[in-house]
Write an enzyme that holds these catalytic residues in place. Sequence first.
Site, PDB file in Angstrom:
ATOM      1  N   GLU A   1       0.835  -1.413  -0.072  1.00  0.00           N
ATOM      2  CA  GLU A   1       0.313  -0.195  -0.112  1.00  0.00           C
ATOM      3  C   GLU A   1       1.114   0.853  -0.188  1.00  0.00           C
ATOM      4  OE1 GLU A   1      -2.530  -0.187   2.815  1.00  0.00           O
ATOM      5  OE2 GLU A   1      -4.036  -1.628   2.100  1.00  0.00           O
TER       6      GLU A   1
ATOM      7  N   GLU B   1      -4.842  -9.143  -0.445  1.00  0.00           N
ATOM      8  CA  GLU B   1      -6.004  -8.648   0.103  1.00  0.00           C
ATOM      9  C   GLU B   1      -6.659  -8.300   0.722  1.00  0.00           C
ATOM     10  OE1 GLU B   1      -4.155  -4.811   3.139  1.00  0.00           O
ATOM     11  OE2 GLU B   1      -2.001  -6.475   2.336  1.00  0.00           O
TER      12      GLU B   1
END
Length: 483
Positions: A188, A381
């Site tokens: 991220e 995810e």
Amino acid sequence: MALSDSFLWGGALAANQAEGAWREGGRGPAVSDIAKYRPNVDPREYAIHHAHTVESITAAMADDDETYYPKRRGIDFYHRYPEDLALFAEMGFTVLRVSIAWTRLYPTGEETEPNEEGIAFYEGLFTQMRRLGIEPLVTLSHYDPPLALALKNNCWVDRGTIALFERFARTCFERFGHLVKLWLSFNEIDGIVRHPLTSGGIIEETVEGSILQACYTALHHQFVASASVTRMLHEMWPESQMGCMLTMLKTYPLTCHPDDIAATQAKDRLLYLCTDVQAGGAYPRLALNALARQGVEIPFAEGDAELLREHPVDFISLSYYMTLAESVDPDAERTPGNTVLGVKNPYLESSEWGWQIDPVGLRISLIDLYDRYGKPLFIVENGLGMRDELTAEGRIHDPYRIDYFRAHFREMIRAVDEGVELMGYTSWAPIDIISASSSQISKRYGFIHVDLDDLGRGSGERRRKDSFWWYQRVIATNGADLG
Ligand code: BGP
């Protein structure tokens, strides 16, 4: 169309949220070691970022406590991974995403030689995964930069960190490159502006000038480091692949008022900036102009633009949990999401932590990303954090988790049917681990229950939830049987 026979099914973990053993095997301090669990907080509060100070960091590091610093103990994956891998293999995993803790190999980030105990741990982990037919998908940086670098020079704000990271990555490719063929550079990477310390090792109070400038300076250094290690990987292991990773925070306009559309467009520009650079090879002009209007200049050095252009990633990975709405109305109701606050979408249900559940949003996100980049995608995810109850018979009935995954898999498969190239799926997280934003374990994600509470009390025993058997069936039928 169904999912390809080569589609990879599995789960995702992060070293700092699962390993524990924070001072074993020669591991050095990481910023995750100072994440403190705050009990009795409204769960929606956990999305609000609280900046650490040098004082709070120093105090935390002077404290040996492991009760209120849950990431220091994790779920003891460091010692128990053979048992956990066996459970993943029982579900039929063909891929497992894990991360390498930089400070297990380089305790302060600046050593010239790696810590061999750290090497031995990861060599054992990846070897065992391969023995079980589980493909490692390895993140080099997942929310645990060296604390020593944060205290020394705000880590990624300093351009010298690029060379330190290159040394770390070269060690990983030299020592594990025969076992690991799929890599991600930064988890991220877009998150640095939302949580500068967690992602960038930046202690806000010590930053000279604007924190926003510091974040984009650090982010640029991470982009350069990511392109550099992509080039390195391709030179050392031509068959291996490097992916980038973004927090897919898809945003919808709250109304069809043109101002809401324009505000959403501006949000999307910054959402896609990181993937534009890492997968597209350059900063878009309009994004640079938008940053300049906020006083942010990108510190390009000689050769940076060429490096970014010539070494884009091979695939794009994403985390996807929820979507948000956007409105220019200052009174619009807001709700927390994954490390963000957004406008509440009245058409969606929210979890106890405020995250808005949107399976169709996953299809929309996959199609947006594939349309924009045309590169293979990987969902690394996706999951639902919920409280689970242990029955008197030691069972965990979690139909809500099965419903969440079933709805998201349906939309994932619909996106593939529309033509999206999807390499695989790893759920977050296949086993209960410590939450990144709240440091709770009671925000449970797993198909496997871990008998620990938020203060670390319990046997640590692993138990299969109902969803364990359901996911096993999904994998066995390659997504055909969603129950
Ligand atoms: C993502 C992180 C993961 C994981 C996930 C769930 O942002 O990459 O590390 O933590 O969020 O969020 P949380 O653990 O805060 O519930």
